[in-house]
Write an enzyme that holds these catalytic residues in place. Structure first.
Site, PDB file in Angstrom:
ATOM      1  CG  ASP A  12      91.124  37.946  32.345  1.00 21.94           C
ATOM      2  OD1 ASP A  12      90.228  37.169  32.691  1.00 21.94           O
ATOM      3  OD2 ASP A  12      92.235  37.572  31.938  1.00 21.94           O
ATOM      4  CG  HIS A  40      82.581  36.114  33.480  1.00 12.96           C
ATOM      5  ND1 HIS A  40      83.222  36.938  32.616  1.00 12.96           N
ATOM      6  CD2 HIS A  40      81.745  35.366  32.734  1.00 12.96           C
ATOM      7  CE1 HIS A  40      82.801  36.689  31.389  1.00 12.96           C
ATOM      8  NE2 HIS A  40      81.913  35.740  31.433  1.00 12.96           N
TER       9      HIS A  40
END
Ligand code: GDP
Length: 424
Positions: A12, A40
């Site tokens: 992340d 994503h």
């Protein structure tokens, strides 16, 4: 030229955004590991997207997207993801799937769930996408390779063999309904029809592209600290998250990877369990979590609130080193603009001694963070395009961290959009 875009931390970090941005100049984008377990988030002219399997370059019509042999290929998820972006106006992407990729079966997802249930409170915090059972089977040599889908005899024989093994676990360990070989075969034949138009020898395709001087991006998932060898084992993922694995998971020569862009976040966040030395809690954490990322720190795949903490220079230095970093992309810096002061974890105290080397998990559990505090810049830095235009304290923060991690920060991301980037 081959460039890898990988994560320095726990995932992340904003790799999707950096890949999407760099894909503008790329011909081919390759996923080389992982599966539909991480996501994503990408914001571009078409809207906001959470991708799980597709490479982040799919939004450009000039690029080819490749699902490499190292990926845990969930065929229905991939097909659904393609349909969902096309239905939102994105031109149909060109997607090639390696004939050597292996297939995530519905039973991998089931076993993931059953195992989490069985472990109860002691679970690894799996996303239950079947990734660990998938890679276990791959290395136990009972996985299904895409190429095998086109050989029905092999499939028949193998589904029977697999049923025998899996049913022992289902009956005696999990106490769940048993599998039938014909159901597995049916599932595989459905997958064959769904994936057939995309299948090819992607390693041969990439070899040719490299010879022709094409620009190729390898897009990693998660980050160094989730690598099964070099991360916080066992709270790791099941495939290597390191750029070096890009060569294997894409099927290209290792010496062709000439740039390794390691995405490193301006503070820390992590999903799931495991030691997290610079973690913060309560109101301090709630505020950072709320302001973090784009719309808060919540997992792109699971929606789970992410754990957050201050920048960890020990973990990030190690994370960058394990990637073989040539460039650091320093992301989500804009989020810190609200703070009067910003603590940075510059060392770990373990057994009464201060260290800046990241230890293996058993020692990590004992580590206490040593912080240095830097002054904040107290303003919104979004929209700034030149490094010199950043507030002085903001530049000081970047330069302090660059010195601590020992790798050059050549890009600073100050917003989620494609253009929110400062080159140094
Ligand atoms: P990835 O798995 O590494 O691609 O990261 P994620 O997509 O899960 O998480 C990154 C989050 O941060 C996403 O919501 C992005 O839109 C957002 N993001 C990326 N770069 C920046 C940035 O520089 N500033 C802000 N505010 N958000 C960013």
């Amino acid at each position: 030229m081959v460039k890898a875009i990988v994560g320095a931390n726990w995932g992340d970090e904003g790799k999707g955004k950096i890949t999407d941005m760099m894909a503008k100049e790329a011909d081919i984008i390759v996923r080389f590991q992982g599966g539909a377990n991480a996501g994503h988030t990408i914001i571009n002219d078409y809207g906001k997207f959470a991708l799980h399997t597709l490479p982040s370059g799919v939004f450009y019509s000039h690029t080819t997207s490749i699902i490499g042999n190292g990926v845990a290929l969930n065929i229905p998820v991939l097909v659904e993801e393609i349909q969902s972006i096309v239905s939102r106006g994105v031109p149909k992407p060109k997607i090639l799937v390696s004939n050597r990729a292996q297939i995530v079966m519905s039973y991998h997802v089931l076993f993931d769930q059953y195992e989490e249930e069985r472990l109860g409170g002691k679970s690894f915090g799996s996303t239950k996408s079947g990734i660990a059972p998938f890679y276990s089977d791959k290395y136990a040599k009972i996985g299904f390779q895409v190429s095998e889908l086109f050989d029905e005899e092999t499939l028949k024989e193998k589904t029977e063999r697999i049923c025998e093994m899996k049913n022992v676990m289902l009956e005696h360990l999990y106490h769940k309904p048993l599998f039938k070989a014909e159901d597995l075969l049916k599932e595989l034949l459905e997958y064959r029809d769904m994936i057939a138009p995309h299948v090819c020898d992607t390693s041969a395709y990439l070899w040719k592209a490299i010879k022709e001087g094409k620009n190729i991006l390898l897009e990693g998932q998660l980050g160094s600290l989730k690598d099964p060898d070099h991360g916080i084992y066992p709270m790791v993922t099941s495939s290597s998250t390191l750029a070096a694995y890009g060569a294997i998971g894409a099927g290209i020569p290792p010496y062709e990877i000439s740039k390794i862009i390691t995405v490193c976040k301006a503070y820390s966040s992590a999903v799931g369990a495991g030691a997290f030395v610079s973690e913060i809690f309560d109101e301090e954490a709630d505020e950072l979590r709320r302001r973090g990322g784009d719309g808060g720190e919540f997992g792109a795949t699971t929606g789970r609130p992410r754990r957050v903490g201050w920048f960890d220079a020990v973990a990030s230095k190690y994370g960058c080193r394990m990637q073989g970093t040539t460039d650091v992309a320093f992301t989500v810096l804009d989020v810190l603009g609200y703070l009067d002061e910003i603590p940075v974890c510059v060392g770990y105290e373990i057994d009464g001694e201060l260290t800046t080397e990241f230890p293996p998990t058993v020692k990590l559990a004992q580590a206490k963070p040593a912080f240095e505090t830097l002054p904040g810049w107290k303003c919104d830095i979004r929209g700034i395009r030149k490094y010199e235009d950043l507030p002085e304290n903001c530049r000081k923060y970047i330069e302090f961290i660059e010195e601590k991690i020992g790798f050059p920060i050549t890009m600073v991301s100050n917003g989620p959009g494609r253009d929110d980037i400062i080159y140094r």
